[in-house]
Scaffold this active site. Sequence first.
Site, PDB file in Angstrom:
ATOM      1  CD1 TRP A 130       6.093 -32.902 -17.973  1.00  0.00           C
ATOM      2  CD2 TRP A 130       6.480 -31.958 -19.974  1.00  0.00           C
ATOM      3  NE1 TRP A 130       7.106 -33.603 -18.576  1.00  0.00           N
ATOM      4  CE2 TRP A 130       7.372 -33.041 -19.811  1.00  0.00           C
ATOM      5  CE3 TRP A 130       6.539 -31.222 -21.151  1.00  0.00           C
ATOM      6  CZ2 TRP A 130       8.305 -33.396 -20.759  1.00  0.00           C
ATOM      7  CZ3 TRP A 130       7.470 -31.580 -22.105  1.00  0.00           C
ATOM      8  CH2 TRP A 130       8.344 -32.659 -21.914  1.00  0.00           C
ATOM      9  CG  ASP A 212       1.605 -31.074 -24.284  1.00  0.00           C
ATOM     10  OD1 ASP A 212       1.504 -32.128 -24.950  1.00  0.00           O
ATOM     11  OD2 ASP A 212       2.521 -30.879 -23.472  1.00  0.00           O
ATOM     12  CB  ALA A 214       1.732 -35.482 -23.861  1.00  0.00           C
ATOM     13  CE  LYS A 247       4.357 -39.626 -22.102  1.00  0.00           C
ATOM     14  NZ  LYS A 247       5.333 -39.555 -21.044  1.00  0.00           N
TER      15      LYS A 247
HETATM   16  C1  LMR Z   1       6.624 -37.282 -17.534  1.00  0.00           C
HETATM   17  O1  LMR Z   1       6.006 -36.224 -17.379  1.00  0.00           O
HETATM   18  O2  LMR Z   1       6.991 -37.990 -16.595  1.00  0.00           O
HETATM   19  C2  LMR Z   1       6.909 -37.779 -18.920  1.00  0.00           C
HETATM   20  O3  LMR Z   1       6.317 -36.928 -19.851  1.00  0.00           O
HETATM   21  C3  LMR Z   1       8.333 -38.040 -19.169  1.00  0.00           C
HETATM   22  C4  LMR Z   1       9.146 -36.787 -19.325  1.00  0.00           C
HETATM   23  O4  LMR Z   1       9.857 -36.702 -20.320  1.00  0.00           O
HETATM   24  O5  LMR Z   1       9.084 -35.906 -18.477  1.00  0.00           O
END
Ligand code: LMR
Length: 397
Positions: A130, A212, A214, A247
């Site tokens: 990420w 993580d 998420a 999410k």
């Molecule tokens: C993403 O990866 O698009 C989401 O988790 C939003 C973000 O905050 O980056």
Amino acid sequence: MFESLIARPTDAIMALMAMANADTNPNKIDLGVGVYKTEDGATPIMRAVKQASGLNLTEEITKSYVSTIGNADFRKHMVELIFGSDYPALTDGRIAAAQATGGSGALRLGAELIASSGLDPVVWVPTPTWANHTPLIGSVGMTIKQYPYYNKTTLGVDFDDMLTCLEQEAKPGDVIVLHGCCHNPSGADLSKEEWDRLAPFMRDNELVPFIDLAYFGLGNGIEDDTYGLRLMGQTCPELIMAASCSKNFALYKERVGLVAAITGSADQAALVQGQFGALQRRLTSMPPDHGAALVARILGDAQLRSVWSEELDEMRNRMKSLRAQLSGALRVQGAEAMADAITAQNGMFSMLPLSIEQIEKLRTDHSVYIMNSGRMNIAGANKSNIPLLADAILKVL
Ligand code: LMR
């Protein structure tokens, strides 16, 4: 003072979101930021969240402070949801948990906790990961290194390379960031067999998992999506995890998250919980209550919980169906590997094997928005634009 500041680069995900919003083409396809969308492109408030909001509005009697570790019911229900109510570390009182300001706040608290140990471990993140992992965790001042994860040629996980790198380069005590499910940005997850190999590997090499979580619930369901986390927590003596309700409860802007740690004893758990509170106090004092109170109500009420779980299933199944449709539309000579990968991957994201020029062409010639890395959010597509999307991808290939 301000003259000495330097301009910082705009976050790539936020920049793409702004670019897609500014495009006036009614047929634009926005596959950028990781938010769930319905067939008509909306990101609605979930039905259970709507109901819980109504109830909370009538019943809430104060806006007074809660605590530096947040809402107690939220923490209890979330820990039980994530680990299972009969999880040994939980029944032994070895889990410390704090509500955090979104998944990002949870990652930050986890990173602060690691830094507070004074042991100065290296934190390893997958390649790719990420986009905000390195800025978020790195800002605490720890060294970040990368291990191989996603193979852009096979469009799958380079599991053996990952283990080889960690075995040769990571030191005992180093922290390994793992995506519990729905890997962001690739959608390529570890299989159960790979988790089964990874957990004892981590224990034997004295590596600390920092997981993580998420997107849990949006890959293959809560149980499957927490398989790796639960196994890791039963195999390794210590574990840190950061979960988000952005999410799976669609509570994005409410900033609802949970940081938790599995420790060696109930006494250590109490100590870590105290650390979470002190760290949060130092950073932002306390997390916002509104979203967490909604999650606590939903998870604590059988009727609301089943409404939530049903809608979560709908969301997940819709994304799986979109994956199947796009894969079918892309299954032409030369694109078979990409078509296969799209159905094999999980959650919101897949990473298309496209060059930056091809990605820019998608934007300028077709109003299709994916990240420069090739990451696309499948939930941004719908039944009627899948043929257009597939056509645009095949055209730029
Ligand atoms: C993403 O990866 O698009 C989401 O988790 C939003 C973000 O905050 O980056």
